[in-house]
Design an enzyme around this catalytic site. Structure first.
Site, short mmCIF file in Angstrom:
data_model
loop_
_atom_site.label_atom_id
_atom_site.label_comp_id
_atom_site.label_asym_id
_atom_site.label_seq_id
_atom_site.Cartn_x
_atom_site.Cartn_y
_atom_site.Cartn_z
N HIS A 1 -7.77 1.45 -63.93
CA HIS A 1 -6.40 1.11 -64.32
C HIS A 1 -5.30 1.91 -63.60
CE1 HIS A 1 -6.49 4.53 -67.23
NE2 HIS A 1 -5.18 4.48 -67.15
N GLU B 1 -1.67 2.12 -58.92
CA GLU B 1 -0.41 2.83 -59.05
C GLU B 1 -0.45 4.23 -58.40
OE1 GLU B 1 1.12 3.06 -63.00
OE2 GLU B 1 3.12 3.59 -62.31
N ASP B 2 -1.58 4.91 -58.52
CA ASP B 2 -1.61 6.32 -58.13
C ASP B 2 -2.44 6.65 -56.89
OD1 ASP B 2 -0.08 6.80 -60.35
OD2 ASP B 2 -1.75 7.41 -61.62
N ASP C 1 -5.20 3.72 -73.10
CA ASP C 1 -4.58 4.68 -72.17
C ASP C 1 -3.72 5.67 -72.96
OD1 ASP C 1 -3.68 5.71 -69.67
OD2 ASP C 1 -1.92 4.40 -69.74
N ASP D 1 -3.57 6.68 -104.28
CA ASP D 1 -4.50 6.14 -103.28
C ASP D 1 -4.80 7.15 -102.18
OD1 ASP D 1 -2.04 6.16 -102.11
OD2 ASP D 1 -2.22 4.18 -101.19
MN MN Z 1 -3.57 6.05 -67.38
#
Ligand code: MN
Length: 513
Positions: A74, A78-79, A146, A266
Site C-alpha cells: 500500500h 507513494e513512497d 493502516d 453496563d
Molecule cells: Mn501506511
C-alpha cells in the site's frame, strides 16, 4: 522485528488461502521488502514492518487475498520508485486498483491541509471523499488497517503530531469504522486516540473502571452461572461471554451521569450468542422469568436494527442480590457482523465474492450503507475511460440518486424524486419535525417541490411547529416515512413499538412450546 510481522502474516494467511495465492503473497512481500529497502520508521525500525503489519490486520479481519496483498504494497507507489504499472504487471488489475485507491486517498487528504480547516462540519464529507476517491470500499478498509497500525505505534511520534493524528482518528476514522459497523475496530481506534488526546482522563477512568469491575466480579460470576445452568436445563444451545465496556465509552457515559459510576449498569455486559432469531427472544423471556427486568431498558435492535446494521436484543435485569446486569442476545451471524461489520462481507474465496455481488447479495446490506455504492458510481463516472476494468468488483449501483447540499456545503444523497422533507429527515428528525418551509438555492419552495441534483436546501423552522399527517404525501424515502410515523405515534402517546414487537415474538414462541 520485520521478521516477526512477516511470520505473523504468513501464519494468519496459510490456513485461509490456497497455496497459489500464498505464493503470490510471498512474492508481494519480497517485492515490498525490496522497494522499502533502507527506509526507516520513526521508531528506527525498518519501514517494511508497517505494511506487513497492515496486511496482517487485513488478514485477521478475513479480507480477500487481493486486499491483503494490496496491504503489503500500500505504501510502495507513494513512497518508493515503484510504479502502478509494475504492480499491475506483477499482481494484476485488482491489486493495482486497490493500491491506486489508497494512494489517491492519501493525496486527497494531504490536499486538505490543516485539520482545523477541514474538520468542523466536513467530517462526513471527508469520509465520503475517501470513499469516492477510493472507489472501492476495500480501499477504506485498507486505510482503517493502516490507521490502526499507525495508532498502535504512535508513541514514536513527537507530541504535537500525536495529538493531531489522534484527533483525526477520533473524529474521522472511528466514525467511519462505525458506519461500516466494524465495531471492534471503532473501539480500538477510539481507545488509542483517547489515550493520547486526554491521558489524564484516560488513566483516571481506567483506574475507576478496574476497581469497579473487581468489586462486582463475584456477583456477576454468580449470575452468569445461574443463567448458564438455567439455559442448559431448558436445552437451549448458547455461548456466553462477558464484554467489558471500553474506557472511552465509560468516560463519555460518566460525563452524562455527573460522574456517578453507580448509575452505570453496563460496565460489564453478558453476551449470549445463540443459533437463530427466535431463540434470541426465547432467551430474553427466560431471563425475564429468572430476574426482574428493568422494562424501560429493553432494546430490540433485531426488529429495529441500528442504522449501521447492528442487531441484538439488549435488556437490563436486577438479580436477587441487587446486582444489575445488562444482557446482549444475538445470533452467531449478528455477532460476526457486529464485530467485523462490512469486512465480514468479504471472503477470501474470490469466486464466492463476485458471485455474491452478481446475485445481488449487496442489496441485503443495511440501507444506510447504500451511500457507499452511490459514491462509487459517481467516482466511476468521474474517471470514465480509465484502463482498469472495475466491473468485476463493481457493486450494485443506483443510478436514480441525486446529491444535494446543506447551506454549509455538506453533501447528502437522496433518491431522485425526493422532497425537501426527505432531506430534512436525513439531516435530523427533530429539525424536520419543526419545519415550516424550505429555501432551495435561496428561493422559497413548497413542500411538494422535487429536489434536483446540486440543489442547496435550507430548512426553515418555527417554534412550536409539529409534524402533520399530511406530510406523508410529500415524502419519498422510507427513512423519513418511518421517522414521521414515530413522531406522530409519539404525539399520540402510543406504546413504544419496540417493546410491543418483543412481547409479540415472545408470546408466539411461548405458545409454540
Ligand atoms: Mn501506511
Amino acid at each position: 522485528m520485520g521478521g516477526m510481522d512477516k511470520a505473523k502474516l504468513i501464519d494468519c494467511a496459510a490456513p485461509q488461502y490456497d497455496e497459489v495465492l500464498i505464493l503470490e503473497l510471498l512474492h508481494a512481500i519480497e517485492f515490498a521488502e525490496d522497494a522499502h529497502t533502507g527506509q526507516k520508521r520513526k521508531s528506527g525500525e525498518p519501514y517494511i514492518i508497517h505494511p506487513l503489519a497492515v496486511a496482517g490486520i487485513l488478514c485477521e479481519w478475513g479480507m480477500d487475498i487481493d486486499t491483503v496483498i494490496a496491504g503489503v504494497l500500500h505504501d510502495t507507489v507513494e513512497d518508493t520508485p515503484v510504479t502502478l504499472e509494475q504492480i499491475e504487471t506483477y499482481f494484476g488489475h485488482d491489486v493495482a486498483f486497490l493500491v491506486d485507491g489508497v494512494t489517491k486517498v492519501s493525496q486527497a487528504r494531504a490536499g486538505m491541509r490543516s485539520l482545523d480547516t477541514y474538520l468542523p462540519g466536513t467530517k462526513d464529507n471527508l469520509s465520503k471523499l475517501m470513499i469516492s476517491v477510493g472507489k472501492d470500499v476495500r480501499v477504506i478498509i485498507i486505510k482503517l488497517a493502516d490507521r490502526l497500525h499507525n495508532m498502535r505505534t504512535l508513541e514514536h511520534m513527537p507530541r504535537d503530531k500525536q495529538k493531531k493524528i489522534a484527533r483525526e482518528t477520533m473524529e474521522v476514522f472511528a466514525p467511519l469504522a462505525d458506519r461500516l459497523n466494524m465495531g471492534r475496530v471503532r473501539v480500538q481506534l477510539e481507545e488509542l486516540s483517547f489515550r493520547y488526546l486526554a491521558p489524564k482522563d484516560f488513566n483516571r477512568t481506567k483506574t475507576l473502571m478496574d476497581s469497579r469491575i473487581k468489586k462486582s466480579q463475584r456477583k456477576l460470576g454468580k449470575v452468569r452461572k445461574e443463567v448458564a445452568d438455567h439455559l442448559t436445563k431448558e436445552k437451549i444451545e448458547f455461548e456466553m461471554d462477558g464484554r467489558v465496556k471500553s474506557v472511552y465509552s465509560l468516560y463519555k457515559k460518566l460525563d452524562r451521569y455527573q460522574g456517578d459510576i453507580d448509575r452505570i449498569h453496563d460496565l460489564i455486559a453478558l453476551r449470549i450468542i445463540v443459533e437463530d432469531v427466535s431463540t434470541c427472544y426465547l432467551v430474553l423471556s427466560e431471563l425475564h422469568t429468572m430476574y426482574t427486568p428493568l422494562y424501560d431498558r429493553i432494546k430490540d435492535y433485531i426488529a429495529k436494527p441500528k442504522s449501521n446494521g447492528y442487531q441484538s436484543l439488549h435488556t437490563t435485569v436486577e438479580a436477587a442480590d441487587g446486582q444489575v446486569v445488562e444482557f446482549q442476545i444475538r445470533t452467531h451471524e449478528m455477532h460476526d457482523y457486529a464485530e467485523r461489520g462490512f469486512a465480514a462481507s468479504f471472503h477470501y474465496n474470490e469466486s464466492k465474492l463476485t458471485d455474491a455481488y452478481r446475485k445481488g447479495a449487496i442489496a441485503t446490506l443495511p440501507a444506510d450503507l447504500s451511500w457507499i455504492f452511490e459514491l462509487q458510481e459517481a467516482a466511476a463516472k468521474a474517471s470514465e475511460g480509465k484502463s482498469f476494468d472495475a466491473d468485476k468488483f463493481r457493486m450494485k449501483l443506483f443510478s436514480d440518486r441525486i446529491f444535494v447540499y446543506s447551506p454549509k456545503g455538506d453533501i447528502w444523497d437522496l433518491p431522485r424524486g425526493a422532497f425537501p422533507l426527505d432531506y430534512a429527515y436525513r439531516v435530523h428528525s427533530d429539525l424536520a419535525s419543526q419545519a415550516s418551509g424550505f429555501k432551495v438555492n435561496g428561493v422559497m419552495k413548497p413542500f411538494s417541490y422535487h429536489l434536483e441534483h446540486g440543489d442547496t436546501v435550507e430548512i426553515l423552522t418555527a417554534k412550536g411547529a409539529h409534524p402533520k399527517p399530511e406530510w406523508k404525501e410529500f415524502i419519498a424515502t422510507s427513512h423519513a416515512r418511518e421517522k414521521l410515523r414515530q413522531q406522530l405515534a409519539r404525539d399520540g402517546g402510543v406504546l413504544g413499538h419496540i417493546t410491543k414487537a418483543a412481547t409479540q415474538m415472545i408470546g408466539k414462541r411461548l405458545r409454540k412450546r
